[in-house]
Enzyme design. Structure first.
Site, short mmCIF file in Angstrom:
data_model
loop_
_atom_site.label_atom_id
_atom_site.label_comp_id
_atom_site.label_asym_id
_atom_site.label_seq_id
_atom_site.Cartn_x
_atom_site.Cartn_y
_atom_site.Cartn_z
N GLY A 38 42.43 34.06 13.85
CA GLY A 38 41.63 34.00 15.06
C GLY A 38 42.08 32.97 16.06
N ASP A 146 33.70 31.63 23.15
CA ASP A 146 34.58 31.13 24.22
C ASP A 146 34.53 32.00 25.47
OD1 ASP A 146 35.21 29.29 22.29
OD2 ASP A 146 37.12 30.20 21.76
N ASP A 250 35.83 28.34 9.62
CA ASP A 250 36.22 26.94 9.48
C ASP A 250 37.52 26.65 10.21
OD1 ASP A 250 36.59 24.30 8.60
OD2 ASP A 250 35.51 24.75 6.75
N ASN A 251 37.45 25.76 11.19
CA ASN A 251 38.61 25.40 12.01
C ASN A 251 39.28 24.10 11.57
OD1 ASN A 251 38.60 27.58 13.94
ND2 ASN A 251 36.77 26.67 14.85
N ASN A 284 40.23 29.45 9.51
CA ASN A 284 41.05 29.82 10.66
C ASN A 284 42.16 28.78 10.75
OD1 ASN A 284 41.88 31.06 13.13
ND2 ASN A 284 40.72 29.54 14.29
#
Length: 698
Positions: A38, A146, A250-251, A284
């Site tokens: 993503g 976003d 989770d980034n 991610n």
């Protein structure tokens, strides 16, 4: 080809749909654990995705969310159907996921320009997802992350809020797809910092929680977009508002926001007690595919920790209990990754067995490596050192996590900070034991730098070039930075660094952080306050101010008289017979009194009765500056600020360069200025013995 692929998927899917329509059920309650593609940037290739499915299955993961931001039919041109060629690729990919028991979730992101109240727009969205459903996809996601939150006029007339508009369309699509295996919704307020005024009081989230159909799961990134920690309490809070447990997007390993960062640290700061309170966790990760080995592997270990599953690694059977250990998980991941570095097939350059007669090469022909044996007086053949687990551990610690350096990286920063801050006071005014400590710590720092260079060299020669190419820009950059730091410390210790590593006012391009973005950041007042290594605060308060007539009788001048400064300009400044240039007469003061000064003249010739320096030097360095800092000032940053202020004023006066004169015996001051890195020693022919000139171009 397209028709054949479609037929292999559709019959089975149709049967499954008809038989399981009313069961929303068992499969939908499976804990989703896997990977989101993503990020912003170049999407992964089809082969990389298939390799991901293989790894996920091996490590106990079960989900892949297809959401690459730069797939234009996923986001920008979401209304457009896939062509037969594109459809063939997706069908192959969905089938590959099924072969590895990976749930393929197709995500679409229409939020950039959809008109929620227009039935044709909703119909276009349904048509697009129906097409993907025909490819064999059983699970979907609708993403509204976003995007702008202002609705168009038509939507404002049709819906009471932005959340109402999103929920209405999402529910319609979910029902149109006849309750798919999994259906995810990404809200616009997808983390706590986006919620107004808070998570518990967010009208947006409350609307989503109340009106979104219960079979739809909701994505959530935690307290922030990139969350350092995700606590049980924070998940319990958002779950109450959403009326369901979230799926964590989770980034923590995402790097699409900074092309200079890569994250090779373990999945951490998420307690395993979260698992029963979540619907799933999807990472991610980095844009580069190969470095995600660690992120995905350690996520798999984390997920197993709540179930007591067994895992086989390096010939050992290990039981993962509830005490997930990030460092142990990292070691397991790196041990397995090390094998991957050597798995690439190397080209067979041997001629043995080719059926061709062997002949001796002529003198004109280049010698083949496999036939060449150097003589006793010739250079030996270069042999690449093999990559080790220690090298990969070092690599991981240099590129750890967004909010945390690895132990080795932090140790190197601490050592460099200490060496820089203590060099001038220890070597020239410290005890022998202090001097010895500085030398030993400098040697230790040099060893750490050498390990980084050695790791770079070994990585550069690994057989698996695919992994190397994903890492190369990052390891090249860190090697360059470490080499400069190593040369700097070496110069403080009296060693001459290689010419390419000398830190001066005209460095090679690799000697400074380039690019317009870097220059913008250096001009901002907050630049540096987000560094992960924080310099300890100064223990004293200093004032930098212009020199005044009252300062004539203060101790600074009786002190400076003892400094054996022979340059006439300085004595004239001190006696008041000559005034510095405007804004170039600053003094440094602490609670005990004046403790430093920096005076300057834009045109040095005004201080000379005759030419004391070559004209060629004065053309490049026309300005003259006098600097002294009292030994009681321990903080280099304070002196740096003082000197930089005067340099700035000289530059604004159109000066192109400035120099200072010191006695060679004033080693404390000379070394202190080298530590600051603002001035460098000038080589001037015919200079009077015992004098040293330092300067910089402006």
């Amino acid at each position: 080809r397209f028709t054949q692929l479609l037929q292999t998927v559709l019959p089975q899917e149709t049967t499954q749909r008809k038989g399981k329509m009313s069961e929303t059920t068992t499969s939908s309650k499976t804990f989703l654990r896997g990977v989101v593609e993503g990020f912003y940037g170049r999407p992964w290739t089809m082969e990389q995705r298939k390799e991901l499915f293989r790894r996920e299955q091996k490590w106990g993961l079960n989900t892949y969310l297809y959401a690459p931001k730069d797939d234009y039919k996923h986001r920008t041109y979401w209304r457009e159907l896939y062509t037969s060629e594109e459809a063939e690729q997706l069908i192959t990919l969905i089938s590959a996921a099924k072969e590895k028991d990976i749930e393929f979730i197709y995500a679409i992101s229409p939020g950039l320009d959809i008109t929620f109240s227009n039935p044709k727009e909703v119909a276009a969205l349904k048509r697009k997802l129906s097409q993907v459903s025909e490819f064999g996809c059983r699970s979907f996601a609708l993403l509204f992350d976003d995007i702008e939150t202002e609705m168009c006029a038509a939507d404002k007339e049709a819906f009471s809020s932005f959340a109402d508009a999103q929920v209405a369309v999402t529910n319609q699509v979910f029902q149109h797809l006849q309750e798919p295996h999994a259906f995810l919704f990404c809200p616009t307020d997808y983390c706590a910092t986006f919620c107004t005024p808070s998570v518990s009081q967010s009208s947006y989230l409350h609307t989503v929680g109340e009106k979104l159909l219960p079979g739809i799961d909701i994505l959530w990134t935690g307290p922030k977009v990139v969350s350092k920690d995700i606590s049980v309490e924070s998940i319990e809070e958002v779950s109450r508002v959403l009326r369901r447990p979230p799926v964590i997007w989770d980034n923590i390993h995402a790097n699409d926001y900074d092309p200079q960062r890569l994250f090779l640290g373990p999945f951490k700061n998420r307690p395993t007690e979260l698992i029963p309170k979540l619907r799933g966790v999807l990472t991610n990760p980095n844009c580069e595919f190969e470095p995600n080995f660690v992120a995905v592997h350690t996520l798999g270990t984390w997920c197993k920790s709540s179930t007591g599953q067994k895992d086989v690694a390096m010939g050992k059977v290990m039981l993962f209990g509830s005490d997930y250990n990030p460092q142990e998980a990292l070691r397991l991941a790196l041990s397995e990754w090390l094998i991957e570095f050597g798995m690439a097939d190397q080209p067979d350059v041997s001629r043995a067995g080719s059926g061709r007669p062997k002949r001796e090469p002529s003198e004109e022909e280049p010698m083949q490596t496999d036939e060449y044996v150097p003589g006793p007086k010739e250079n030996p053949l270069y042999t690449a050192e093999p990559l080790t687990l220690e090298d990969l551990t070092l690599l991981s610690e240099l590129f750890y996590l967004p909010y945390e350096h690895g132990p080795t990286a932090l140790a190197m920063l601490r050592e460099l900070h200490w060496l820089r801050g203590n060099r001038y006071s220890v070597i020239f005014s410290g005890s022998p034991s202090q001097t010895k400590e500085w030398r030993e710590r400098a040697e230790h720092f040099d060893d750490m730098c050498a390990a980084v260079v050695r790791m770079f060299n070994r990585l550069s020669n690994v057989p698996n070039r695919t992994i190397l190419y994903d890492l190369y820009n990052y390891i090249c950059d860190i090697k360059s930075g470490v080499s400069l730091a190593r040369a700097f410390v070496g110069s403080l210790g009296g060693h001459n660094p290689p010419p390419c590593q000398v830190i001066n006012d005209d460095p090679e391009p690799w000697g400074f952080r380039g690019g317009l973005s870097g220059e913008f950041q250096r001009m901002l007042p907050c630049h540096g306050n987000r560094d992960l290594f924080h310099t300890p605060p100064a223990s004293r308060v200093y004032t930098i101010r212009p020199c005044t007539p009252k300062d004539k009788v203060r101790p600074i001048y009786s002190w400076s008289a003892l400094l054996t400064l022979k340059l006439k300009f300085i004595s004239l400044l001190v006696d008041g017979q000559l005034s510095p240039s405007k804004y170039c007469d600053l003094v440094l003061e602490d609670e005990a009194g004046l403790c430093g000064f920096a005076f300057a003249l834009t045109d040095a010739k005004t201080a000379m009765t005759k030419s004391q320096y070559p004209e060629t030097m004065l053309r490049d360095f026309p300005s003259l500056m006098a600097i002294q800092i009292h030994p009681r000032v321990p903080d280099p940053s304070t002196a740096k600020h003082l000197i930089c202020s005067v340099l700035s004023s000289l530059k604004e006066s159109s000066s192109i360069g400035v120099f200072c004169e010191f006695r060679s015996s004033d080693k404390r001051m000379l070394d202190f200025l080298r530590t600051l890195g603002l001035l460098h020693v000038l080589k001037v022919d015919g200079l009077q013995a015992g004098l040293v000139l330092m300067g910089t171009k402006l």
